[in-house]
Design an enzyme around this catalytic site. Structure first.
Site, PDB file in Angstrom:
ATOM      1  N   TYR A   1      -1.668  -1.630  10.370  1.00 57.26           N
ATOM      2  CA  TYR A   1      -1.958  -0.919   8.820  1.00 57.26           C
ATOM      3  C   TYR A   1      -0.705  -1.135   8.510  1.00 57.26           C
ATOM      4  O   TYR A   1       0.095  -1.370   7.286  1.00 57.26           O
ATOM      5  CB  TYR A   1      -3.284  -1.045   8.384  1.00 57.26           C
TER       6      TYR A   1
ATOM      7  N   SER B   1       0.700  -1.119   0.014  1.00 52.85           N
ATOM      8  CA  SER B   1       0.105   0.082  -0.417  1.00 52.85           C
ATOM      9  C   SER B   1       0.774   1.929  -0.083  1.00 52.85           C
ATOM     10  O   SER B   1       1.801   0.852   0.774  1.00 52.85           O
ATOM     11  CB  SER B   1      -0.666   0.006   1.073  1.00 52.85           C
TER      12      SER B   1
END
Length: 256
Positions: A161, A148
């Site tokens: 995350y 990401s």
């Protein structure tokens, strides 16, 4: 294979495992790869909502397997089943992932453990099992991890995350270095802001318009935007690429 070969991006007849294949981006990629001629093994904790008892008859090139990526025994059993149906998996799209929304002070050890169990340990379990079998079968292969842009651009409320995706990016490089001698390429795709199941609340709220406005292309990502990068890394077109991450974010990360 020459770069001028007309089928250089082809994944026809490749056996490709996709984790998190029951919904969202994973589900889309399962059907995209099958449409391009691949034999696809969809690995997820549950079957897709659209699945049915005779799905193998309707879509014989897609095999749905229920397994938890965080459980190495589950993954070994999933690969056993995949081999019985299609043969050795030669490409992996490590897509399964979870997130928790909490500030750093409110992120508990349990939250951190859950996120890392799926996003990092789970991805490693799948990559390791796939690589072990490729090496035993003496075949070349490719492993594609989903990181990401948050690996470099931390977002408030997503500390676990962000950390897990940074770890996955480094894991990509470490595995690429170790397995290059076996002709196994390990790369990653780093999406920007794409509406998915794990960020549905954020993407349907006021933040959605803010993120669109901040993006140089003035929009969020769509599932189809990742198809090109995946086909590149899964096919012979990416045959000399390993240890790299392709960012697909509409230029979002350029804004800092």
């Amino acid at each position: 294979m020459s770069a001028n070969h007309p089928n250089i991006f082809s994944v026809k007849d490749k056996v490709i495992a996709v984790t998190g294949g029951s919904s969202g981006l994973g589900h889309h990629m399962v059907h995209t790869l099958a449409a391009h001629g691949a034999k696809v093994v969809s690995i997820a904790r549950s079957h897709p909502v659209t699945s049915c008892a005779d799905c193998e008859t309707i879509k014989p090139d897609i095999l749905h397997i229920c397994a938890d990526v965080a459980d190495s025994a589950d993954i070994a059993a999933a690969f056993d089943e995949a081999e019985k149906h299609f043969g050795t998996v030669s490409v992996v799209f490590n897509n399964a992932g979870i997130a928790c929304k909490a500030s750093a002070l409110k992120t508990t050890a349990e939250m951190m453990e859950q996120v890392f169990a799926v996003n990092v340990v789970g991805a490693f379990n799948v990559a390791q099992e796939a690589a072990r079998r490729m090496i035993e079968a003496k075949i070349a292969g490719a492993i594609i991890n989903t990181t990401s842009i948050l690996k470099n651009m931390p977002q408030k409320g997503a500390v676990a995350y962000s950390m897990s995706k940074a770890a996955l990016a480094q894991m990509t490089r470490a595995l690429a270095l170790e397995w290059a001698a076996h002709n196994i390429r390990v790369n990653a795709i780093a999406p920007g802001w794409f509406p998915t199941g794990i960020n549905q609340e954020l993407m349907t709220g006021p933040a959605s318009n803010y993120l669109k406005a901040k993006n140089p292309m003035r929009r969020l990502g769509e599932n189809g935007d990742l198809e090109g990068a995946l086909l590149l890394l899964a096919s012979n077109a990416g045959g000399y690429m390993t240890g790299t991450t392709i960012t697909v974010d509409g230029g979002h990360s350029l804004q800092g």
